[in-house]
Design a protein around this motif. Structure first.
Motif, PDB file in Angstrom:
ATOM      1  N   THR A  62      77.434  36.037 130.151  1.00  0.00           N
ATOM      2  CA  THR A  62      76.690  35.350 129.097  1.00  0.00           C
ATOM      3  C   THR A  62      77.297  35.764 127.766  1.00  0.00           C
ATOM      4  O   THR A  62      77.542  36.944 127.528  1.00  0.00           O
ATOM      5  N   MET A  63      77.555  34.789 126.904  1.00  0.00           N
ATOM      6  CA  MET A  63      78.123  35.101 125.591  1.00  0.00           C
ATOM      7  C   MET A  63      76.992  35.146 124.577  1.00  0.00           C
ATOM      8  O   MET A  63      76.335  34.140 124.320  1.00  0.00           O
ATOM      9  N   LEU A  64      76.777  36.305 123.997  1.00  0.00           N
ATOM     10  CA  LEU A  64      75.753  36.412 122.967  1.00  0.00           C
ATOM     11  C   LEU A  64      76.347  35.987 121.627  1.00  0.00           C
ATOM     12  O   LEU A  64      77.557  35.979 121.439  1.00  0.00           O
ATOM     13  N   SER A  65      75.466  35.669 120.707  1.00  0.00           N
ATOM     14  CA  SER A  65      75.947  35.042 119.468  1.00  0.00           C
ATOM     15  C   SER A  65      76.731  36.023 118.599  1.00  0.00           C
ATOM     16  O   SER A  65      77.503  35.610 117.739  1.00  0.00           O
ATOM     17  N   GLN A  68      79.591  39.139 121.623  1.00  0.00           N
ATOM     18  CA  GLN A  68      79.756  40.082 122.718  1.00  0.00           C
ATOM     19  C   GLN A  68      79.401  39.445 124.052  1.00  0.00           C
ATOM     20  O   GLN A  68      78.311  38.900 124.220  1.00  0.00           O
ATOM     21  N   PRO A  69      80.341  39.492 124.998  1.00  0.00           N
ATOM     22  CA  PRO A  69      80.029  38.993 126.330  1.00  0.00           C
ATOM     23  C   PRO A  69      79.311  40.062 127.127  1.00  0.00           C
ATOM     24  O   PRO A  69      79.442  41.249 126.851  1.00  0.00           O
ATOM     25  N   LEU A  70      78.513  39.629 128.102  1.00  0.00           N
ATOM     26  CA  LEU A  70      77.852  40.572 128.979  1.00  0.00           C
ATOM     27  C   LEU A  70      77.786  39.997 130.382  1.00  0.00           C
ATOM     28  O   LEU A  70      77.354  38.876 130.578  1.00  0.00           O
ATOM     29  N   ILE A  72      76.707  39.025 133.990  1.00  0.00           N
ATOM     30  CA  ILE A  72      75.446  38.827 134.697  1.00  0.00           C
ATOM     31  C   ILE A  72      75.642  38.768 136.208  1.00  0.00           C
ATOM     32  O   ILE A  72      74.696  38.906 136.961  1.00  0.00           O
ATOM     33  N   THR A 140      70.212  42.298 138.213  1.00  0.00           N
ATOM     34  CA  THR A 140      70.972  42.806 137.075  1.00  0.00           C
ATOM     35  C   THR A 140      70.095  42.886 135.835  1.00  0.00           C
ATOM     36  O   THR A 140      70.197  43.830 135.042  1.00  0.00           O
ATOM     37  N   ALA A 141      69.213  41.910 135.670  1.00  0.00           N
ATOM     38  CA  ALA A 141      68.312  41.921 134.517  1.00  0.00           C
ATOM     39  C   ALA A 141      67.453  43.173 134.542  1.00  0.00           C
ATOM     40  O   ALA A 141      67.299  43.868 133.529  1.00  0.00           O
ATOM     41  N   ASN A 144      69.731  46.388 134.064  1.00  0.00           N
ATOM     42  CA  ASN A 144      70.141  46.593 132.678  1.00  0.00           C
ATOM     43  C   ASN A 144      69.047  47.263 131.868  1.00  0.00           C
ATOM     44  O   ASN A 144      69.324  48.044 130.959  1.00  0.00           O
ATOM     45  N   ALA A 145      67.804  46.943 132.195  1.00  0.00           N
ATOM     46  CA  ALA A 145      66.710  47.485 131.403  1.00  0.00           C
ATOM     47  C   ALA A 145      66.359  48.912 131.813  1.00  0.00           C
ATOM     48  O   ALA A 145      65.877  49.685 130.992  1.00  0.00           O
ATOM     49  N   HIS A 146      66.598  49.274 133.050  1.00  0.00           N
ATOM     50  CA  HIS A 146      66.001  50.503 133.564  1.00  0.00           C
ATOM     51  C   HIS A 146      66.952  51.604 133.983  1.00  0.00           C
ATOM     52  O   HIS A 146      66.566  52.773 133.989  1.00  0.00           O
ATOM     53  N   HIS A 147      68.125  51.261 134.425  1.00  0.00           N
ATOM     54  CA  HIS A 147      68.946  52.285 135.070  1.00  0.00           C
ATOM     55  C   HIS A 147      70.002  52.841 134.132  1.00  0.00           C
ATOM     56  O   HIS A 147      70.487  52.165 133.230  1.00  0.00           O
ATOM     57  N   GLY A 181      78.319  46.136 129.047  1.00  0.00           N
ATOM     58  CA  GLY A 181      77.682  46.026 127.749  1.00  0.00           C
ATOM     59  C   GLY A 181      77.437  47.362 127.069  1.00  0.00           C
ATOM     60  O   GLY A 181      76.456  47.527 126.351  1.00  0.00           O
TER      61      GLY A 181
END
Lengths: 247, 247
Positions: A62-65, A68-70, A72, A140-141, A144-147, A181
DNA sequence: GCGCATATGTCCGGTATCGTACAAAGCGCG
DNA sequence: CGCGCTTTGTACGATACCGGACATATGCGC
């Protein structure tokens, strides 16, 4: 252009098809070589081609504005890049990019939709693959938030190992940092810990998985959760010990 | 059991169907009321029913092994909980849970698969919905890794607002913290900032969106990226100014 | 109107990661 | 064989969030 022979095809979806359905696809498949860093789809562009991966692996990003790519999800020989066309998508919401050298069979998106409508086993398999890929993204979502990075790095290396099929990967820490990321120096620390623990070895752009089991222990649950789904996709028993390398 | 009347249905997928296809579904739909905290699917269980949401909204949650749930997507009247059965999934990889009071039409998963095979418009719509939901999850994965809590909170409130349709939501900070995978006290700080900026107002379990535009400015790009996809799903022009509330 | 459960605000030290910078090491190419 | 680019290791203060605790405020039942 010579038609591919099903027995020689390494893509697991193509290989799993009944011969009659493979024949419907064969004329549309063009073998292509993928080079490191090559983009197969750009975020926001029309999806004109899909790619049945033969070797190496592809990252969906996913390309963020902020530019930066991340990452998924990862796509290897178990999958297809651009498969969302069969859900009716016309544009790619993600960037798909080759992270290794590799090969694939390219096919026009419209031809795939065409054949998909006439080949029930292919249709089933593509829908089920889509679902499993979705599970990967969802995991992955949460991951990314927890680990922590150490666990995520181990998970990513395992997934890359599974998809590439070889224990030695040509990957820089810089590249891995972009995928996960995080900053490169953070990867350096986490990778150093894994290296000192003797599970991987680094040498200037090459990373070797020395102790696969050790790496599995270092990874978070997310690796196993997703790997189980992928195994089920091709009918393997999820509660058997996994093969050394799943694809 | 009385059949629902299409003109009175608020679920956008059901409402968008040709009358002939709606008629195929109607006999299978049972109106159910959803209570706060009610689970529609449990992670790992068979998906026996799907739910066309009429009001309120549903969270899809990944359950991590430490017992902590983490939200990966929201489902409102634009969608269906359990739609992955049409991709061939039998088990739910996520927990779906009602976060508000609300209503839905329940239908057995097997009946949906049945009708889906005979109703091309429904099939198209469900596949496209699946894709848009996937985009939402993918954006969440990137968002979780990169964006700060203040932005994520604003994004989440906007999405909840869109799906519930009313500016006043019955939500505790505790609940929001679980959804976003952070501690409650962290939510308290971020929400306090939004409140002092005058975009929301809190009162003991009720949160009111005072300044929707202000909230959009406080949110990360992820809100708009996903909202655009949802608008396109129902054929609205993505470059027009959005209606105050999209569903 | 009062008491109590629930919801929110705030504080503390601790830590993973950021952002940036620089040094060291490995490999490719002349 | 050594120069230079790429890759990796490491240092530094800054910061967002953690984990847990406690105080305050709100609304509900009586």
């Amino acid at each position: 252009m010579h038609r591919p022979i099903q027995a020689a095809v390494r893509n697991r979806i193509l290989a799993a098809l009944p011969a009659a359905e493979f024949a419907l696809l064969a004329d549309h498949l063009t073998r292509v070589e993928l080079t490191l860093g090559e983009s197969l789809h750009r975020a926001g562009d029309k999806i004109t081609s899909v790619f049945f991966v033969e070797s190496g692996f592809i990252s969906a990003l996913t390309m963020l504005s902020d530019g930066q790519p991340l990452e998924i999800g990862l796509i290897g020989s178990e999958g297809v890049a651009g498969v969302s066309v069969i859900l009716g998508a016309t544009d790619s919401y993600s960037e798909t990019m080759c992270q290794t050298g590799g090969g694939a069979y390219r096919m026009s998106a419209s031809a795939l939709k065409d054949v998909d409508a006439r080949a029930p086993h292919l249709h089933d398999l593509l829908l089920r693959y889509t679902h499993v890929f979705h599970v990967q993204v969802a995991q992955t979502a949460a991951c990314n938030a927890h680990h922590e990075l150490g666990q995520r790095l181990a998970r990513w290396l395992l997934a890359a190992h599974d998809r590439s099929g070889v224990p030695e990967l040509s990957l820089t820490q810089d590249l891995i940092a972009v995928m996960l990321g995080v900053r490169r120096s953070t990867v350096s620390i986490a990778a150093g810990t894994l290296q000192r623990a003797g599970v991987i070895r680094y040498q200037h752009g090459k990373i070797t998985i020395v102790d696969r089991v050790g790496l599995e222990n270092a990874a978070c649950e997310c690796y196993e959760a997703v790997a189980t789904e992928y195994r089920a996709l091709f009918g393997e028993y999820p509660d058997r010990p996994p093969p050394a390398v799943f694809p």
